[in-house]
Design an enzyme around this catalytic site. Sequence first.
Site, PDB file in Angstrom:
ATOM      1  CE1 TYR A  37      -9.106  -6.935  -2.648  1.00  0.00           C
ATOM      2  CE2 TYR A  37     -10.218  -5.540  -4.238  1.00  0.00           C
ATOM      3  CZ  TYR A  37      -9.060  -5.993  -3.657  1.00  0.00           C
ATOM      4  OH  TYR A  37      -7.860  -5.494  -4.072  1.00  0.00           O
ATOM      5  NE  ARG A  87      -8.231  -1.907 -10.324  1.00  0.00           N
ATOM      6  CZ  ARG A  87      -7.216  -1.105 -10.625  1.00  0.00           C
ATOM      7  NH1 ARG A  87      -6.262  -1.547 -11.415  1.00  0.00           N
ATOM      8  NH2 ARG A  87      -7.157   0.121 -10.143  1.00  0.00           N
ATOM      9  NE  ARG A 105     -10.672   0.281   1.642  1.00  0.00           N
ATOM     10  CZ  ARG A 105     -10.598   0.050   0.340  1.00  0.00           C
ATOM     11  NH1 ARG A 105     -11.204  -1.008  -0.170  1.00  0.00           N
ATOM     12  NH2 ARG A 105      -9.939   0.874  -0.458  1.00  0.00           N
ATOM     13  CG  HIS A 122     -14.702   2.799 -11.061  1.00  0.00           C
ATOM     14  ND1 HIS A 122     -15.431   2.737  -9.896  1.00  0.00           N
ATOM     15  CD2 HIS A 122     -13.506   2.205 -10.795  1.00  0.00           C
ATOM     16  CE1 HIS A 122     -14.718   2.136  -8.952  1.00  0.00           C
ATOM     17  NE2 HIS A 122     -13.543   1.808  -9.474  1.00  0.00           N
ATOM     18  CG  ASN A 160      -2.088  -0.945   1.095  1.00  0.00           C
ATOM     19  OD1 ASN A 160      -2.312  -1.530   0.037  1.00  0.00           O
ATOM     20  ND2 ASN A 160      -2.835  -1.115   2.173  1.00  0.00           N
ATOM     21  NE  ARG A 213      -3.009   5.806 -11.515  1.00  0.00           N
ATOM     22  CZ  ARG A 213      -2.965   6.872 -12.289  1.00  0.00           C
ATOM     23  NH1 ARG A 213      -2.165   6.885 -13.342  1.00  0.00           N
ATOM     24  NH2 ARG A 213      -3.695   7.926 -12.017  1.00  0.00           N
ATOM     25  CG  HIS A 258     -14.029  -3.230  -3.046  1.00  0.00           C
ATOM     26  ND1 HIS A 258     -14.592  -3.551  -4.264  1.00  0.00           N
ATOM     27  CD2 HIS A 258     -13.075  -2.307  -3.319  1.00  0.00           C
ATOM     28  CE1 HIS A 258     -14.006  -2.860  -5.220  1.00  0.00           C
ATOM     29  NE2 HIS A 258     -13.076  -2.090  -4.678  1.00  0.00           N
TER      30      HIS A 258
END
Length: 717
Positions: A479, A386, A576, A446, A59, A416, A604
């Site tokens: 997740y 993704r 979160r 997204h 991270n 990204r 998530h």
Amino acid sequence: MSEATSTTPLNAVPPDTPEWYLNRELTWLAFNERVLYQAEDLRTPLLERLKFIAIVSANLDEFFMKRIGALKQQVGAGISELSVDGRSAQQQITECCQQVRTLEAHKQVLLTQVMAALAEHGIAIRQFTDLPEAQRKKLSQFYSDNIYPLITPQAIDPAHPFPFVSNLSLNLLVGVKAKDGGTLTLVRMKVPTSEHTPRFVPVTPGASTFVTLDDLIANHLSSIFPELEIVFCERFRVTRNAITEKDEDQADDLLEMIESELRERKFAPLVRLEVSAGMHAMQCGMLAAELGLDEVQDVFTVDSLMAMRDLFQLAGLDHPTLQDLPHHPCDHPQLAAEPNIFHAIRKQGTILLQHPYESFVNSVERFVREASRDPQVQAIKMTLYRTSEGTKIVDYLMEAAINGKQVAVVVELKARFDESANIRWAQRMERVGIHVTYGVVGLKTHCKIVYVVRQDYNGLRRYAHIGTGNYHAGTARLYSDLGILTDDADIGADLTELFNYLTTGLVPKRNYKLLLVAPNSLKSGLLQRIEREIKRHQNHGDGLIQFKMNALEDKDITRALYRAAQVGVHVDLIIRDTCRLRPGITGLSESVKVISIVGRFLEHTRIYYFHHGGEDEYFMGSADSMKRNLERRVEVLTPVRPVELKAQLRTFIDTQLHDQRSVWDMLEDGSYRQRQAQDNAPGAQERLIEQARLREQQNPNHDYLKKRKKRKHRHLH
């Protein structure tokens, strides 16, 4: 961890001053402190503790690549605009670096403690020189056969300019000179870690004792520099800026532009230099100067293991007693009972999916698989942000195209760190005739949607999956996400409009009946509903807003929630990581509670709930309350309307709000305090696992399906 200390009471003062807004970057770092606590918590199994150290390390790498990189660009461009919380870009860099140093020091202490505990179970990282001679001899042979051919020493002298150093690479800086004296020469060597040469080398095959690859190389330098004296050998590592985006409006070919950005990122400016604690100040200063970094601000000294993200390798060792109990997602009872998924959806209308508690493979992947093979399916449309090699959805889409179905996929090339993978997926799909587009210029796509048009017995019917998580089989087990499978006609009509927009970029202001779609209607829709709850509370006193998401960063949403709290609306926020709002401030946010949940799964899920006078309005989807999500991305929130599904979401939210095991409560100064359970009660995630099992067992066909699954398992093995 605190970043604001004023507790001055307010008398309904409009919260427009910077002190009422927490800093995005600092609150994200505070989240990583909570994650790191999992490595300190003795209730966490040992290898899981090691995993959390690796997670925080990864991270922080990404934080420097994205956030510090962006702030440095602002400083370099001379941008003087302050953040919402009143900080300049340089102030944010300075404060973030201070907080990172504290985190890194804590991380290194914890690594020492965890490795000492693991040593009692036979798992250890040893120094090469501490090993018995027989083991050193075998490792030396391994080095000669497998490592030595990969090493490329690069001298640094007037004839050899300072070499390029790749992002996140681990390097050795070696000083050598002739044994009879002479000039010192510096040499850089990249440690060749890869899938085939992992960082931790077992001392013997299959052993749980390891040496690091860099330690192994450092102890065999004489093979690289025969006849020379090794004066010193130190480690260093660099991090590069990942923000290299160009203006899409000026790009003739978006695919070519993204490929160009990826090449530029490889050579992007550096933002961090990590050096081993033993490095001499002269060498450290030389490295900083050659790399264009500030020796005080940008250099981080590492006392123990460098590149701790590599600890994922050890955390994955096969030691079940040192890891969480295995989690096996349940089959959704309403899907397991029907051999045809479209019949199941048509029978129920809308089905709520909870991952990883319920199987992603047997719900979402199954949905796409059956769509690809069902002769009644005419078209499949999908957004892809993704995915992974282990996810079969792209294979099913290709199969659908080969089967003659109309298939259209909107691939987000600018996800990204997944850009190159998405380019490969896009090219593979195009080769079999899938209509691939790259979304709308200037906006990231997204939202997570699969849209299927099927010729049912009574005409065309539209089916859809809308989720909060990516179409990624790996993260679907790690997740916590939600999704719906639905044949709701209004949602289907809205998705027709959405895909017409995504595949053409034309007519952005579509007439959506139910969906809230960014960047046009999502933010305004949330603000309108907050305002409605304010008015409702002023008239009836029963206002309630509950949001669950990854981040609350948008100033307008934050300000609206402050306004709601000022009139007494009760606000529960399950956030979160990043959260700008400060709860519990007299006269401003007394009716607000902010919690953060950290557990074995990464939270998530995004849920937006408004009490609405008892009508209980729930939305779920891909969007956090961040400016980028609400204004610069195509996002979708869908209402969840069936009463029984609202009840499931109510149980989900209440389970998290009342968790005493994994919850951290935010205090009014922005710091967090972990709740202390009175007993060893399970946390929210463990309770959600149990709730999914109970739902599965309530299926009237549960025993039959269980036997069928066992027969299938025996057949496969």
